[in-house]
Design a protein around this motif. Sequence first.
Motif, PDB file in Angstrom:
ATOM      1  N   ALA A  15       0.796  -1.253   0.034  1.00  0.00           N
ATOM      2  CA  ALA A  15       0.047  -0.030   0.019  1.00  0.00           C
ATOM      3  C   ALA A  15       1.007   1.300  -0.167  1.00  0.00           C
ATOM      4  CB  ALA A  15      -0.702   0.004   1.337  1.00  0.00           C
ATOM      5  N   THR A  16       1.067   1.949  -1.060  1.00  0.00           N
ATOM      6  CA  THR A  16       1.819   3.152  -1.247  1.00  0.00           C
ATOM      7  C   THR A  16       0.885   4.300  -1.061  1.00  0.00           C
ATOM      8  OG1 THR A  16       3.089   2.018  -3.003  1.00  0.00           O
ATOM      9  CG2 THR A  16       3.172   4.618  -2.734  1.00  0.00           C
ATOM     10  N   VAL A  17       1.159   5.209   0.141  1.00  0.00           N
ATOM     11  CA  VAL A  17       0.544   6.416   0.501  1.00  0.00           C
ATOM     12  C   VAL A  17       1.050   7.339  -0.543  1.00  0.00           C
ATOM     13  CG1 VAL A  17      -0.008   7.966   2.125  1.00  0.00           C
ATOM     14  CG2 VAL A  17       0.104   5.821   2.747  1.00  0.00           C
TER      15      VAL A  17
ATOM     16  N   THR B  40      -7.022  14.584   8.017  1.00  0.00           N
ATOM     17  CA  THR B  40      -8.486  14.008   7.811  1.00  0.00           C
ATOM     18  C   THR B  40      -8.327  12.340   7.392  1.00  0.00           C
ATOM     19  OG1 THR B  40      -9.168  14.864   5.817  1.00  0.00           O
ATOM     20  CG2 THR B  40      -9.670  15.960   7.508  1.00  0.00           C
ATOM     21  N   GLY B  41      -7.132  12.121   6.875  1.00  0.00           N
ATOM     22  CA  GLY B  41      -6.892  10.770   6.425  1.00  0.00           C
ATOM     23  C   GLY B  41      -5.694  10.701   5.577  1.00  0.00           C
TER      24      GLY B  41
ATOM     25  N   ASP C  72      -3.051   0.545  -4.256  1.00  0.00           N
ATOM     26  CA  ASP C  72      -2.460  -0.840  -4.104  1.00  0.00           C
ATOM     27  C   ASP C  72      -1.696  -1.526  -5.096  1.00  0.00           C
ATOM     28  OD1 ASP C  72      -4.311  -1.463  -6.324  1.00  0.00           O
ATOM     29  OD2 ASP C  72      -6.045  -1.834  -4.903  1.00  0.00           O
ATOM     30  N   ALA C  73      -1.267  -2.608  -5.080  1.00  0.00           N
ATOM     31  CA  ALA C  73      -0.418  -3.053  -6.129  1.00  0.00           C
ATOM     32  C   ALA C  73      -1.090  -3.058  -7.728  1.00  0.00           C
ATOM     33  CB  ALA C  73      -0.047  -4.498  -5.839  1.00  0.00           C
ATOM     34  N   ASP C  74      -2.382  -3.073  -7.842  1.00  0.00           N
ATOM     35  CA  ASP C  74      -2.852  -2.888  -9.077  1.00  0.00           C
ATOM     36  C   ASP C  74      -3.114  -1.422  -9.576  1.00  0.00           C
ATOM     37  OD1 ASP C  74      -3.124  -5.810  -9.244  1.00  0.00           O
ATOM     38  OD2 ASP C  74      -4.947  -5.580  -7.978  1.00  0.00           O
ATOM     39  N   GLY C  75      -2.453  -0.488  -8.915  1.00  0.00           N
ATOM     40  CA  GLY C  75      -2.918   0.982  -9.100  1.00  0.00           C
ATOM     41  C   GLY C  75      -4.033   1.334  -8.740  1.00  0.00           C
TER      42      GLY C  75
ATOM     43  N   GLU D 123      -6.586   3.287  -6.503  1.00  0.00           N
ATOM     44  CA  GLU D 123      -6.643   4.287  -5.165  1.00  0.00           C
ATOM     45  C   GLU D 123      -7.609   4.142  -4.494  1.00  0.00           C
ATOM     46  OE1 GLU D 123      -5.967   8.313  -6.282  1.00  0.00           O
ATOM     47  OE2 GLU D 123      -3.760   8.111  -6.505  1.00  0.00           O
ATOM     48  N   HIS D 124      -7.343   4.093  -3.070  1.00  0.00           N
ATOM     49  CA  HIS D 124      -8.191   4.149  -1.757  1.00  0.00           C
ATOM     50  C   HIS D 124      -8.145   5.285  -1.032  1.00  0.00           C
ATOM     51  CE1 HIS D 124      -8.527  -0.252  -3.037  1.00  0.00           C
ATOM     52  NE2 HIS D 124      -7.161  -0.326  -3.257  1.00  0.00           N
ATOM     53  N   ARG D 125      -9.342   5.695  -0.335  1.00  0.00           N
ATOM     54  CA  ARG D 125      -9.050   6.680   0.606  1.00  0.00           C
ATOM     55  C   ARG D 125      -9.424   6.047   2.222  1.00  0.00           C
ATOM     56  NH1 ARG D 125     -10.209  11.970  -1.272  1.00  0.00           N
ATOM     57  NH2 ARG D 125     -11.359  12.625   0.613  1.00  0.00           N
TER      58      ARG D 125
END
Length: 517
Positions: free
Chosen positions: A248-250, A264-265, A270-273, A275-277
Motif C-alpha cells: 500500500a503506497t500512500v 483527515t486521512g 494498491d499493487a494494481d494501481g 486508489e483508496h481513501r
Amino acid sequence: MRVAIIGGGIAGLATAALLAADGHSVALFEKKNEVGGRAGSLTIDGFRFDTGPSWYLMPETFDHFFSLFGSSAEEELDLEVLDPAYRVFSEQDSGATVLDIARDAEANIATFEAVEPGAGAELREYLASSKESYDLALKHFLYTSFTNPANLLSKDVLTRLNKLFPLLTQSLETFVGRRFTDNRLRQILGYPAVFLGSSPDLTPSLYHLMSALDLTGGVMYPQGGFVTLISAVERRALEAGATITTGATVTEILTERGRRARATGIVWRDADGVEHRHEADIVVGAGDLHHLETTILPKELRTYPQRYWDRRTPSPGAVLVLLGVKGELPQMPHHSLFFTRDWHENFAAIREGRMPSPASAYVCKPSATDPSVAPEGHENLFILIPVPAAPAIGKGGPDGTGDSSVERIADEVIGQMAEWADIPDLADRIVVRHTIGPGDFAEDLFAWRGGMLGPAHTLRQSAMFRGTNQSRRVEGLYYAGSSTIPGIGLPMCLISAELVAKRLRGDTSSAPLASLG
C-alpha cells in the motif's frame, strides 16, 4: 481516535502497537509487501540475510517497550551476548593488524593498555564518562519531545552543565584524540559515529556515550535474526487490535482547511494501481520524513519544505553486499570492522560525493552465532560499505548484475577482506552474491538522497535541534522514525513511537510511559 500510520518499519509498528493498546483505532499502511522497513530480510538459495540493522544495543529500550505489554525482551527474543563483541582489522603497510573487543570491560581496558601504555587507565575514565552521559541521556534527553523547558532545568542537568557544554561543542574526534594516540584505538572509539549517520569530526562528543554499550558487554544478537524483533513488535500491534496493509503506497495526506489545516486521512494505491481513501483523525508519518513532507503533503502545509533539507546533512549512503560462502571463515567472528589507515580521506570522499578507495567496511557473519541463516557447511556474510548519499551511484542486483559503481566497490572490498583477514580464496568460495545500492534505498524506502539511515547526528541535527515529531502546519499530523527525534537506530525508533503516544496523551515529561490503556 482513528489513526492512520504511514510506514511499517519498527517505528510504525511500535506506534501502531502503543496507540492501539491505548484504545485508538489504528490502521498501518506499508509500501512493500512485508513489514520491517530498513530492517528487512532476504532469502536466497537457503541463505537468509538481514538487510539492515545487525547490532542489538541499548537493551533497556527493548525491555521497556515489551514491559508495557506485560512481557520482556527475554520472553520475546532468544538473545545471545557476543564474545568477542567485534574484531577490528586495521590497514597497515604490511597488511592489517587485528584487535578484539571483548564483552568484558576489563579485558578491553587490558587490550588498550597493551597497545598504548597508559591507554588502559584512560579508557577506564572514558567509559565512566560515557556511562554517566548515557544514563543522563536516557533520563532527560531521549524520552522527551522537548516541549517542556522545565525538563532541562532539573538538578541532574544543571549540575552537569559544565560537563555537557564541552561535550556538545567539541567533536568526538577531538574528544578521543586528546586521550589516545594510537590510530587504531582512536578508530575504535570514533567509529560509532558512522552508526549515527555521521563521521567522528562532525559528531558531538556527547555521543561517546555509545562506548558504554559496545565496550561493556552490550552487544547481543537475537537468534533467527532481526526479523524476529520485527515480528515480535508486529505481533504486539496486531494483538492490540491494529490492522496492517502491505503493498500500500500512500500518495497523499488528506487535509481539511479551516482556521488551521487538519489531517483527515490518507490516499493509498494498491499493487494494481487502484486508489483508496482512508479517513482518520490522526496521521503518523513513520517513514522517510523528506518524502512525506515534500511529496505527499501540499506545499503550503509543509513544516519541512525542500529548502529545509537543502541545509541539512544526510547520513552516508551504503552499498550492501550479501554473500553466501562455501566452507568456514574462522578468521572473522560475528562482527568485524575493516578500517583503512587514512579514514579522514575515507570520510572526506563520502562528503564530497566520491567513492572511497580503499573503503572502510563493516562485516556481519551471523552464521557464527545462528545456524539458521546458512546451509550447513556455509557462511553468511553481510557487508556494509559507506558511500556518498547519492542515488545516481546506482542499484545492486544478483550475481554481479548491479550497476557498475556498486559492483566495483563490492569487488574491491571483497578483495580487501580476503587480504586483510588472510582468506586468499574468498572470492572463489562465493556461491551466492546480491548487492544493494543507494538507488535501491531511494526507490524501495523513499530514503532521502538514498541515505542508509536518515539525517546525520551532527550538533544541529541532534536532540532538540532535530526535527520535531509534530507538524507545525497540520493539526493531527505526527512523525516517528529515524528522521525525527530522538534519532537513528532501532532503540531510537522505538522511543520515537513512544513520543507520539506521549504527545497524544499530553504527556510532556521526560520519563518513559509507565503503562498503556
